[in-house]
Design a protein around this motif. Structure first.
Motif, PDB file in Angstrom:
ATOM      1  N   PHE A 173       0.819  -1.210   0.000  1.00  0.00           N
ATOM      2  CA  PHE A 173       0.000   0.000   0.000  1.00  0.00           C
ATOM      3  C   PHE A 173       0.858   1.267   0.000  1.00  0.00           C
ATOM      4  O   PHE A 173       0.413   2.311  -0.495  1.00  0.00           O
ATOM      5  CB  PHE A 173      -0.972  -0.019   1.181  1.00  0.00           C
ATOM      6  CG  PHE A 173      -2.191  -0.858   0.908  1.00  0.00           C
ATOM      7  CD1 PHE A 173      -3.278  -0.333   0.229  1.00  0.00           C
ATOM      8  CD2 PHE A 173      -2.234  -2.185   1.279  1.00  0.00           C
ATOM      9  CE1 PHE A 173      -4.397  -1.095  -0.045  1.00  0.00           C
ATOM     10  CE2 PHE A 173      -3.347  -2.978   1.015  1.00  0.00           C
ATOM     11  CZ  PHE A 173      -4.433  -2.437   0.344  1.00  0.00           C
ATOM     12  N   CYS A 174       2.080   1.188   0.513  1.00  0.00           N
ATOM     13  CA  CYS A 174       2.997   2.326   0.342  1.00  0.00           C
ATOM     14  C   CYS A 174       3.302   2.533  -1.144  1.00  0.00           C
ATOM     15  O   CYS A 174       3.355   3.673  -1.628  1.00  0.00           O
ATOM     16  CB  CYS A 174       4.288   2.088   1.124  1.00  0.00           C
ATOM     17  SG  CYS A 174       4.126   2.345   2.907  1.00  0.00           S
ATOM     18  N   LEU A 175       3.491   1.433  -1.869  1.00  0.00           N
ATOM     19  CA  LEU A 175       3.692   1.512  -3.316  1.00  0.00           C
ATOM     20  C   LEU A 175       2.487   2.144  -3.995  1.00  0.00           C
ATOM     21  O   LEU A 175       2.613   3.023  -4.857  1.00  0.00           O
ATOM     22  CB  LEU A 175       3.933   0.115  -3.897  1.00  0.00           C
ATOM     23  CG  LEU A 175       5.302  -0.518  -3.676  1.00  0.00           C
ATOM     24  CD1 LEU A 175       5.300  -1.954  -4.181  1.00  0.00           C
ATOM     25  CD2 LEU A 175       6.386   0.282  -4.394  1.00  0.00           C
ATOM     26  N   ALA A 176       1.296   1.692  -3.604  1.00  0.00           N
ATOM     27  CA  ALA A 176       0.075   2.207  -4.228  1.00  0.00           C
ATOM     28  C   ALA A 176      -0.082   3.701  -3.967  1.00  0.00           C
ATOM     29  O   ALA A 176      -0.516   4.465  -4.845  1.00  0.00           O
ATOM     30  CB  ALA A 176      -1.135   1.436  -3.704  1.00  0.00           C
ATOM     31  N   LEU A 177       0.264   4.146  -2.753  1.00  0.00           N
ATOM     32  CA  LEU A 177       0.124   5.558  -2.412  1.00  0.00           C
ATOM     33  C   LEU A 177       1.092   6.443  -3.191  1.00  0.00           C
ATOM     34  O   LEU A 177       0.839   7.638  -3.365  1.00  0.00           O
ATOM     35  CB  LEU A 177       0.345   5.748  -0.908  1.00  0.00           C
ATOM     36  CG  LEU A 177      -0.801   5.255  -0.014  1.00  0.00           C
ATOM     37  CD1 LEU A 177      -0.367   5.184   1.441  1.00  0.00           C
ATOM     38  CD2 LEU A 177      -2.021   6.164  -0.159  1.00  0.00           C
ATOM     39  N   LEU A 178       2.211   5.880  -3.667  1.00  0.00           N
ATOM     40  CA  LEU A 178       3.133   6.637  -4.510  1.00  0.00           C
ATOM     41  C   LEU A 178       2.804   6.520  -5.991  1.00  0.00           C
ATOM     42  O   LEU A 178       3.130   7.408  -6.778  1.00  0.00           O
ATOM     43  CB  LEU A 178       4.571   6.163  -4.282  1.00  0.00           C
ATOM     44  CG  LEU A 178       5.334   6.726  -3.097  1.00  0.00           C
ATOM     45  CD1 LEU A 178       6.776   6.248  -3.130  1.00  0.00           C
ATOM     46  CD2 LEU A 178       5.296   8.252  -3.081  1.00  0.00           C
ATOM     47  N   THR A 179       2.166   5.421  -6.385  1.00  0.00           N
ATOM     48  CA  THR A 179       1.934   5.165  -7.812  1.00  0.00           C
ATOM     49  C   THR A 179       1.066   6.243  -8.449  1.00  0.00           C
ATOM     50  O   THR A 179       1.406   6.785  -9.516  1.00  0.00           O
ATOM     51  CB  THR A 179       1.280   3.788  -8.005  1.00  0.00           C
ATOM     52  OG1 THR A 179       2.171   2.773  -7.527  1.00  0.00           O
ATOM     53  CG2 THR A 179       0.988   3.533  -9.472  1.00  0.00           C
ATOM     54  N   LEU A 180      -0.058   6.567  -7.823  1.00  0.00           N
ATOM     55  CA  LEU A 180      -0.974   7.566  -8.409  1.00  0.00           C
ATOM     56  C   LEU A 180      -0.286   8.917  -8.628  1.00  0.00           C
ATOM     57  O   LEU A 180      -0.366   9.484  -9.729  1.00  0.00           O
ATOM     58  CB  LEU A 180      -2.213   7.722  -7.529  1.00  0.00           C
ATOM     59  CG  LEU A 180      -3.338   6.698  -7.738  1.00  0.00           C
ATOM     60  CD1 LEU A 180      -4.469   6.940  -6.752  1.00  0.00           C
ATOM     61  CD2 LEU A 180      -3.872   6.769  -9.158  1.00  0.00           C
TER      62      LEU A 180
END
Length: 395
Positions: A124-131
Motif C-alpha cells: 500500500f505504500c507503493l500504491a500511495l506513490l503510484t498515483l
C-alpha cells in the motif's frame, strides 16, 4: 546489536530534522513544503514507535507504525501533486490509505501474520506513490523536476524490491513477534536502505523547494502587484526567453479611455477594479503563451508569438467589445467604460519587439483620435459606425 540500537535512534532524528526544515521552508510560501515536512515527521514517528510507545502492546505498536508510514507516503505523494499543480486525487488516495490500514490491521490483530503485515505495508505504500508518480510524469519541465521524480521513483523501486524479496524468502515462521522482527538483521538493512534513500529524497525535495522559492521571488519582481501581469522588466525577460519565436508575432497595445475621469469621479479603488477586469479579459481571450504586461497606469501591451496580424486583430476586437459591454453597477461605477486598441505585426526589419510596440502605440493613438472604443490595425482601414479608422503603415 548496539549499532542497530544506535541507528534506531538516529533514523527518526534524521527524518524529524528534515521535517522541521521543510516546515520552516513553508513559511517562505512554498506550497509543497508543508506536505514534505509532515510526511517526514510521520515517517520519523513510524520509525520511533517502539521507542516512544514501548508501553503499548506489540500489536498496538505495529498498527500505529503502519498508520504513520501510510500517512508519510500519502503526504509524499501530496507534495508531488502540489508542486506540479496537479489534481490531488484525495478520495482515491484516502481510500488506499484506509484499505491499507484495514488490511494491516487484519494481519496484525486477526491473522497474527508478520509476513502478511509487512507485505501489506509495502504494497500500500507503493500504491500511495503510484498515483502521484503517474499523474506528474507528463509535467516534468526542468532538470530539478526530473531529479525529484527520479528519486521518488527510487523510493518506489526500493519498496518494490523489498516487497518481492519478502514474498520470496520470508514465511510466517521467519519472525515470530514484532520485537523479534525489530531485532533482526532484515529490519536493520531495511532501515539503512530507507534512511539512505529517504535522505537523498529529502535533499532533492529541499533543493526543488529552494529553487521554487527563489523562482517565486524572482517572478514577483517581474510582475505588477495589482494585476499579476508582467511589468516592463518581466516582459523584456519573457520575450528574450522566447528566442527566435520572439522575432515574429503580433503586438496589441491598449489604453482605458478617459481613465482619469474614472479615478476622479469614483476613486482610485474603482480605477483598480477597471484595470484588473481589463487584464482578466486579456487572459480569457488570448491563447496560452501570450505575454500580457502592464506598462504603466492604464496602459497594457500583449505580445502573441507566432500569430498573424489578422488573428491578433480578431482577439483585440473581442476584448474591446467585451470591455465596452461590461456592466459596472456592482463596482459602484455609473457610466460606460471603454478602451482603445492598436495592433501590429513584428516586422522582419524590427531590431526588437519594442519597435513593433511603438507602431502599435501609434495605432492606439489613431484609435483615440478616431473617437476611442475601437481597434486600429496596422496597414488597414475600416469603418466603425460613422467613424473612419485611419490606417497606420509600418515603415
Amino acid at each position: 546489536m548496539e549499532s542497530q540500537d544506535n541507528f534506531a535512534y538516529l533514523l527518526p532524528f534524521i527524518f524529524l530534522t528534515f521535517g522541521l526544515v521543510f516546515l520552516g521552508m513553508a513559511r517562505l510560501g512554498d506550497r509543497s513544503a508543508p506536505a514534505w515536512g509532515f510526511g517526514y515527521i510521520a515517517a520519523a514517528l513510524g520509525f520511533a514507535t517502539p521507542m516512544l510507545l514501548g508501553f503499548l502492546p506489540a500489536r498496538g505498536q505495529a498498527v500505529l507504525a503502519n498508520a504513520f508510514f501510510f500517512t508519510g507516503f500519502y503526504l509524499y505523494g501530496d507534495a508531488l501533486l502540489l508542486r506540479f499543480r496537479r489534481p490531488r486525487l484525495r478520495k482515491a488516495r484516502m481510500a488506499l490509505w484506509a484499505a491499507g490500514m484495514a488490511c494491516a490491521g487484519y494481519f496484525i490483530l486477526v491473522a497474527d501474520s508478520m509476513r502478511g503485515e509487512l507485505m501489506t505495508s509495502d504494497l500500500f505504500c507503493l500504491a500511495l506513490l503510484t498515483l502521484p508518480l503517474v499523474t506528474v510524469v507528463g509535467h516534468l519541465r526542468r532538470p530539478i523536476d526530473i531529479a525529484l521524480f527520479g528519486i521518488v521513483g527510487l523510493v518506489f523501486l526500493e519498496t518494490l524490491v523489498r516487497l518481492v524479496t519478502m514474498t520470496v524468502v520470508m514465511t510466517d515462521q521467519t519472525y515470530v513477534g514484532f520485537e523479534r522482527f525489530l531485532a533482526s538483521d532484515y529490519a536493520f538493512v531495511m532501515q539503512v536502505g530507507a534512511s539512505i534513500i529517504g535522505f537523498l529524497m529529502a535533499l532533492t525535495a529541499l533543493a526543488a523547494t529552494v529553487l521554487d522559492v527563489i523562482g517565486g521571488h524572482q517572478d514577483a519582481a517581474h510582475r505588477d502587484p495589482l494585476t499579476n501581469a508582467l511589468n516592463r522588466r518581466g516582459f523584456d525577460r519573457a520575450v528574450a526567453e522566447l528566442g527566435e519565436l520572439g522575432e515574429r508575432g503580433v503586438v496589441i497595445c491598449s489604453d482605458v479611455d478617459h481613465f482619469k475621469r474614472v479615478n476622479d469621479d469614483y476613486g482610485h479603488a474603482a480605477g483598480d477594479v477597471v484595470i484588473t477586469i481589463l487584464v482578466e479579459l486579456f487572459r480569457r481571450q488570448l491563447p496560452e503563451g501570450a505575454l500580457i504586461a502592464r506598462f504603466g497606469g492604464e496602459e497594457f501591451v500583449a505580445f502573441l508569438p507566432g500569430m498573424s496580424l489578422t488573428e491578433g486583430g480578431v482577439h483585440a476586437e473581442v476584448i474591446c467589445h467585451a470591455f465596452a459591454n461590461r456592466r459596472w453597477e456592482t463596482t459602484g461605477i455609473r457610466r460606460k467604460v471603454t478602451a482603445s486598441f492598436g495592433v501590429c505585426a513584428v516586422s522582419r526589419n524590427d531590431r526588437s519587439v519594442h519597435e513593433a510596440i511603438a507602431r502599435a502605440d501609434s495605432c492606439l493613438y489613431a484609435a483615440k483620435d478616431a473617437g476611442r472604443n475601437r481597434v486600429v490595425i496596422e496597414g488597414r482601414q475600416r469603418t466603425d459606425g460613422s467613424a473612419t479608422i485611419h490606417s497606420i503603415t509600418a515603415a
